[in-house]
Each structure stands twice: as structure tokens, then as C-alpha cells.
Scaffold this active site. Structure first.
Site, PDB file in Angstrom:
ATOM      1  N   VAL A   1       0.929  -1.128   0.001  1.00  0.00           N
ATOM      2  CA  VAL A   1      -0.067  -0.087  -0.132  1.00  0.00           C
ATOM      3  C   VAL A   1       0.748   1.125  -0.030  1.00  0.00           C
ATOM      4  CG1 VAL A   1      -1.790   1.118   1.311  1.00  0.00           C
ATOM      5  CG2 VAL A   1      -1.860  -1.172   1.170  1.00  0.00           C
ATOM      6  N   TYR A   2       1.666   1.449   0.976  1.00  0.00           N
ATOM      7  CA  TYR A   2       2.775   2.596   1.061  1.00  0.00           C
ATOM      8  C   TYR A   2       3.352   2.505  -0.183  1.00  0.00           C
ATOM      9  CZ  TYR A   2       6.568   5.392   2.538  1.00  0.00           C
ATOM     10  OH  TYR A   2       7.527   6.334   2.957  1.00  0.00           O
ATOM     11  N   ALA A   3       3.960   1.394  -0.834  1.00  0.00           N
ATOM     12  CA  ALA A   3       4.987   1.735  -2.048  1.00  0.00           C
ATOM     13  C   ALA A   3       4.036   2.190  -3.133  1.00  0.00           C
ATOM     14  CB  ALA A   3       5.545   0.272  -2.285  1.00  0.00           C
TER      15      ALA A   3
END
Length: 246
Positions: A156-158
């Protein structure tokens, strides 16, 4: 470009989001030390007060919750009310969601994507007309090594940082004709509160190997980007600990 090597940002006004701690605070400190007046933007009023007390009269606090759409829309107006103009904008505020996607909280995903992507786009949209009118400006966005490598423990962050990497590089090409430079800083793991959400075993492994960066090291690169001759844009800097193994 200011030719004063001891205060290369003398006379300039900067604004940094997420400035009460971590990379944002380190960036604000570096800019103050380089001679700029810096508006520190954060929703944590107490931490913001401590940061500005530490940095001195060149640091101006702006308490703002960027996840509140109405407050977010007032960013430029409130910066101008405090400092009169804006030369440098560092879009740094962000959140982290790591771990397996199947275990992620949908509300946390929404909140992170809103801050990491939507807010950055809205903030840049907000400050651009002022910079275009003045014919000069610098915009730097805190991205991540994750924008360049599909990090398996943080899908999600990436993904949010891949989106921001595309945003930075496309907006840069739209606005360079106005004298505005747009770039991103993409550090590997930095010792900040965001690492609290890292998988415990990954964090311990990184600590044991010495494969973490200090926020001040990232801030030094931000200052390097800002102090290049106007004819040069540092489009993106990927920086990582020497011992970090993808």
C-alpha cells in the site's frame, strides 16, 4: 541563486508540511540554518510549538490538519498571511501502512492514500499559481525508495509513492517553463516514527545491519537540491544506507 555560501537561502520563505518531527523537522532546521524563514506546518500543535521554540524566530508555526479538506485548502493563504510570499514548498507529510495487504485496515489505507497522494496533489495545486505569477519557485516532495522498488512488505505504501513519483515527474514538465523546479527525494529507511509500523523482524534486521538513515542526512540532500543554480533541476535523488539490501 543566492551566492552567499553560508546562508544560501537568505531572504527566501519556505513551507514544510509534517514539520513537527522526522524529515520535516530536519528539513525545516536545515533551511533555517541556511537563512530562510520557514513556516512549519503540522497538526500537532504542542510538537510544533516545541520545534519552533528550538529553531528560533525564523521558524513560524502553522497548525493545520491536512486531512481536513477545508483546512487543507487554506494552506497557501495562511502561509502568505504569516510570511508574505512562498519560494520553497516541501510536501513532506505522510503516513505509513506496511505488512500484508490482507491484514490491512481499509480505513488506514484510505487515510494513508489521502495524505500521501491526494493532499500532496492538492497542496501543489494550491501553491503553483503563486509561484507561476512570481516566475520562480521550488517544490520538493518526500517520496521513498519504495517509489522505485516494489517493496513486498509494504504494497500500500509503495503504491502511494509510485503514484507520487509519477506526479512529480509529470508536473515538473508542465511548470519548468514558469521557472519552477519540481523534484523528489527518495530515501531508504529513515529513523522516524513511521518505522514504528515496520514489521518487527525487518526493523530489528535493519538496526542490526546499520542500514538506516538519519533524518538530517535527508535534509542535507534537500538543501543541496534547493541550492543548485536555477538552470539545474535535481529531478529525483534516491538515497539509501550503504548496508541496505533490497
Amino acid at each position: 541563486m543566492n551566492t552567499n555560501t553560508t546562508s544560501p537561502l537568505q531572504g527566501q520563505v519556505a513551507a514544510v508540511t509534517g514539520a513537527a518531527s522526522g524529515i520535516g523537522l530536519a528539513s525545516a532546521r536545515a533551511m533555517v540554518e541556511a537563512g530562510a524563514r520557514v513556516v512549519l506546518v503540522d497538526r500537532d500543535e504542542a510538537a510544533l510549538g516545541r520545534a519552533c521554540a528550538e529553531l528560533g524566530p525564523q521558524a513560524l508555526p502553522l497548525v493545520l490538519d491536512l486531512l481536513d479538506a477545508k483546512q487543507c485548502a487554506t494552506l497557501l493563504a495562511r502561509v502568505l498571511a504569516l510570511a508574505g510570499r512562498l519560494d520553497v514548498f516541501h510536501a513532506n507529510a505522510g503516513l505509513y501502512v506496511g505488512g500484508d495487504l490482507v491484514d490491512s485496515d481499509p480505513d488506514a489505507i484510505d487515510r494513508m492514500l489521502n495524505l500521501n497522494v491526494n493532499v500532496v496533489m492538492k497542496n501543489v495545486h494550491n501553491v503553483l499559481p503563486h509561484m507561476i505569477e512570481r516566475g520562480v519557485g521550488d517544490i520538493i516532495v518526500t517520496s521513498s525508495l519504495a517509489a522505485h522498488f516494489p517493496t513486498p512488505w509494504e504494497p500500500v505504501y509503495a503504491s502511494s509513492k509510485w503514484a507520487i513519483n509519477c506526479f512529480v515527474q509529470t508536473v515538473r514538465r508542465q511548470v519548468f517553463k514558469h521557472g519552477i523546479r519540481v523534484g523528489s527525494i527518495s530515501p531508504g529507511p529513515v529513523i522516524t516514527s513511521l518505522l514504528a509500523d515496520w514489521p518487527a523482524e525487518k526493523l530489528e534486521e535493519a538496526k542490526a545491519k546499520g542500514s538506516l538513515l538519519e533524518a538530517s542526512e535527508v535534509a542535507n540532500v534537500v538543501l543541496f537540491m534547493l541550492t543548485r543554480p536555477r538552470g539545474m533541476t535535481i529531478r529525483d535523488v534516491v538515497m539509501m544506507p550503504t548496508q541496505f539490501d533490497l
